[in-house]
Design an enzyme around this catalytic site. Structure first.
Site, PDB file in Angstrom:
ATOM      1  N   THR A   1       0.816  -1.221   0.000  1.00 57.12           N
ATOM      2  CA  THR A   1       0.000   0.000   0.000  1.00 57.12           C
ATOM      3  C   THR A   1       0.850   1.271   0.000  1.00 57.12           C
ATOM      4  O   THR A   1       2.039   1.256   0.301  1.00 57.12           O
ATOM      5  CB  THR A   1      -0.937   0.027   1.213  1.00 57.12           C
ATOM      6  N   ASP A   2       0.169   2.371  -0.303  1.00 55.92           N
ATOM      7  CA  ASP A   2       0.802   3.687  -0.211  1.00 55.92           C
ATOM      8  C   ASP A   2       0.493   4.281   1.168  1.00 55.92           C
ATOM      9  O   ASP A   2      -0.066   3.599   2.042  1.00 55.92           O
ATOM     10  CB  ASP A   2       0.339   4.595  -1.356  1.00 55.92           C
ATOM     11  N   LEU A   3       0.812   5.532   1.375  1.00 54.17           N
ATOM     12  CA  LEU A   3       0.598   6.162   2.688  1.00 54.17           C
ATOM     13  C   LEU A   3      -0.872   6.228   3.089  1.00 54.17           C
ATOM     14  O   LEU A   3      -1.182   6.315   4.274  1.00 54.17           O
ATOM     15  CB  LEU A   3       1.205   7.561   2.689  1.00 54.17           C
TER      16      LEU A   3
ATOM     17  N   ILE B   1      -3.907   2.409   0.518  1.00 48.05           N
ATOM     18  CA  ILE B   1      -4.493   1.917  -0.727  1.00 48.05           C
ATOM     19  C   ILE B   1      -3.407   1.199  -1.516  1.00 48.05           C
ATOM     20  O   ILE B   1      -2.261   1.641  -1.554  1.00 48.05           O
ATOM     21  CB  ILE B   1      -5.075   3.094  -1.538  1.00 48.05           C
TER      22      ILE B   1
END
Length: 131
Positions: free
Chosen positions: A13-15, A18
């Protein structure tokens, strides 16, 4: 059709929690690898015994909805076409019944030096039976 289940880890995931868009390509790659294994083909043995490896020649992808940290996902893979040197597959990533991502992937057979070659007949026959 082949089904491969996976879970979204924090590293996917990203920050915002997601799934980072490029990781869907990793998910469908794992689905393809596990499908080959389920059909009785070992990619290492294909390379060593038949001098055959695979490369993605073309990929069309649609990102429909985001997957998030800790989601349980399913990769569905279906054979659409088989030629002597190429496979065309449809792949989807689902969360339950919800479609998140879909791709049409064209794979080509290459020899270990990177030149075009034919798919080994047993592999070609196995996929042709699924189309």
């Amino acid at each position: 059709m082949h089904r491969f289940d996976l879970r979204v880890y924090y590293e996917d995931t990203d920050l915002a929690g997601i799934v980072y868009y490029a990781n869907y390509l990793k998910f469908i790659e794992r689905g393809r690898s596990e499908w080959l294994r389920a059909l009785g083909f070992d990619q290492r043995a294909l390379k060593e015994e038949t001098d055959t490896v695979f490369a993605v020649r073309r990929l069309e992808a649609d990102y429909i909805a985001p997957a998030k940290f800790d989601d349980a996902l399913t990769v569905l893979s279906t054979a659409e076409a088989v030629t002597p040197a190429r496979l065309v597959l449809a792949q989807q990533v689902l969360r339950g019944e919800e479609r998140l991502f879909e791709a049409k992937v064209t794979l080509v057979a290459l020899n270990a030096a990177g030149g075009p070659t034919r798919l080994p007949k047993p592999l070609r026959d196995a996929f042709a039976a699924l189309v």
